[in-house]
Design an enzyme around this catalytic site. Structure first.
Site, PDB file in Angstrom:
ATOM      1  N   GLU A   1       0.831  -1.213   0.000  1.00  0.00           N
ATOM      2  CA  GLU A   1       0.000   0.000   0.000  1.00  0.00           C
ATOM      3  C   GLU A   1       0.866   1.263   0.000  1.00  0.00           C
ATOM      4  O   GLU A   1       1.031   1.921   1.025  1.00  0.00           O
ATOM      5  CB  GLU A   1      -0.968   0.007   1.185  1.00  0.00           C
ATOM      6  CG  GLU A   1      -2.050  -1.043   1.062  1.00  0.00           C
ATOM      7  CD  GLU A   1      -3.150  -0.920   2.119  1.00  0.00           C
ATOM      8  OE1 GLU A   1      -4.317  -1.212   1.801  1.00  0.00           O
ATOM      9  OE2 GLU A   1      -2.833  -0.533   3.268  1.00  0.00           O
TER      10      GLU A   1
ATOM     11  N   GLU B   1      -6.150  -7.080  -1.505  1.00  0.00           N
ATOM     12  CA  GLU B   1      -6.760  -6.968  -0.176  1.00  0.00           C
ATOM     13  C   GLU B   1      -8.203  -6.520  -0.331  1.00  0.00           C
ATOM     14  O   GLU B   1      -8.485  -5.549  -1.035  1.00  0.00           O
ATOM     15  CB  GLU B   1      -6.030  -5.934   0.699  1.00  0.00           C
ATOM     16  CG  GLU B   1      -4.637  -6.313   1.114  1.00  0.00           C
ATOM     17  CD  GLU B   1      -4.056  -5.355   2.152  1.00  0.00           C
ATOM     18  OE1 GLU B   1      -4.857  -4.725   2.896  1.00  0.00           O
ATOM     19  OE2 GLU B   1      -2.825  -5.217   2.208  1.00  0.00           O
TER      20      GLU B   1
END
Length: 335
Positions: A161, A268
């Site tokens: 991320e 995710e």
């Protein structure tokens, strides 16, 4: 004429084989699992029988596990572990059960995410050129250890991320030249061990097209090398229901494929553990959005720590019930 017919038949056979070879990835990041087991957490099937958690996930249609790697982690049950040695051991176990393997490099001693991208303590004061070399060496060492253990890794994330970059401040998006170099060091290390592995670059807020265009336009300008665009998708964190964001996710997925000519993957996703029907519907819609991408450019969907039941982890976006059983929401992964 017969030679031409034979050649045509051969080409058709090859095309059919290549199409059939594609298998959609359905799975989860389950990096907490060894520590859950070490602390005595017990997993049960819907009928109350005790079972291996990986078997429970497999029974619900999952075929892939994603495992994070920290550099020099602590022994904290939830925010530590995930060392090279632990990750290799877990990957061996998962592969023996038939799971495909994704490795996720955080390049930190603990969590790296949009709010924090802390350097490992051992790398903290290194000049940039040495920092870049550490990224290469750490990546190379972990991937070599996996290869020596006969783990066939399919995907590797270089960073977790990273909309604001990684290894702050050196690799911040305030300095794209350096961030580009760090990402390419990770890519080169992976490919040096196995050129068949697909390298993923991962950004959060998968329904936010502007964020993705900004990031990957900059990556393109810096000649960043990667194979797959990885997305997180959590309507919960933007305080919206999935019904308000799923169309934006679908648009962004397709835009990434056409704009950058890359494959895409939801690495995710998660919903609230105590809103079973809503989370199941979220997963069904997400899987459908990825499968609908033309030419098999949508590779798969992975839940983040579905087994991380809240009483153990404190995490409310797991997909596990308080009695140690899988949430029926995970049935969305069944064919």
């Amino acid at each position: 004429m017969k030679k031409i017919q034979t050649l045509v038949m051969l080409l058709v056979s090859v095309t059919v084989f290549s199409q059939n070879k594609f298998t959609f990835s359905k799975g989860a990041d389950v990096s907490w699992l060894p520590q859950m087991e070490a602390t005595g957490y017990q997993f049960y099937d819907a009928d109350g029988s005790k079972k291996d958690c990986l078997q429970l996930l497999k029974d619900r249609g999952m075929n892939t596990v994603r495992l994070r790697v920290f550099v020099n982690p602590s022994s904290d049950k939830a925010s530590g572990h995930c060392s090279k040695e632990e990750t290799v051991a877990f990957a061996v176990r998962a592969q023996k059960m038939g799971f495909r393997i994704m490795i996720n490099f955080h390049y930190s001693d603990s969590w790296a995410d949009p709010g924090k991208q802390n350097k490992p303590a051992a790398w903290k004061d290194l000049p940039f050129d040495q920092l870049a070399q550490e990224v290469y060496q750490h990546t190379f060492d972990v991937m070599t250890a996996l290869k020596k253990a006969n783990v066939k890794t399919e995907w590797v994330q270089v960073g977790n991320e990273i909309p604001g970059g990684m290894l702050w401040p050196d690799g911040s998006t305030d300095n794209w030249v350096q961030l580009g170099r760090l990402l390419n060091k990770g890519y080169d290390a992976v490919k040096a061990v196995d050129s068949d592995i697909k390298v993923i670059v991962h950004v959060d807020e998968g329904d936010n097209n502007a964020k993705f265009r900004t990031f990957f336009d900059n990556a393109t300008a810096q000649n960043v090398k990667y194979d797959v665009i990885g997305l997180s998708y959590y309507p919960f964190w933007v305080k919206k229901d999935y019904t308000e964001t799923i169309a934006n996710l679908e648009f962004n997925l397709n835009d990434m494929v056409t704009r950058y000519h890359k494959e895409v993957m939801i690495v995710e996703v998660g919903g609230e553990y105590d809103k079973v029907e809503n989370t199941k519907a979220l997963l069904e819609a997400t899987i459908k959005a990825v499968k609908n991408i033309p030419n098999n450019k949508g590779l798969g969907v992975l839940y983040w720590e579905p087994q991380g039941e809240k009483s153990w982890s404190g995490y409310s976006l797991s997909a596990w019930l308080p009695d140690g059983k899988p949430s029926p929401a995970l049935d969305a992964f069944k064919d």
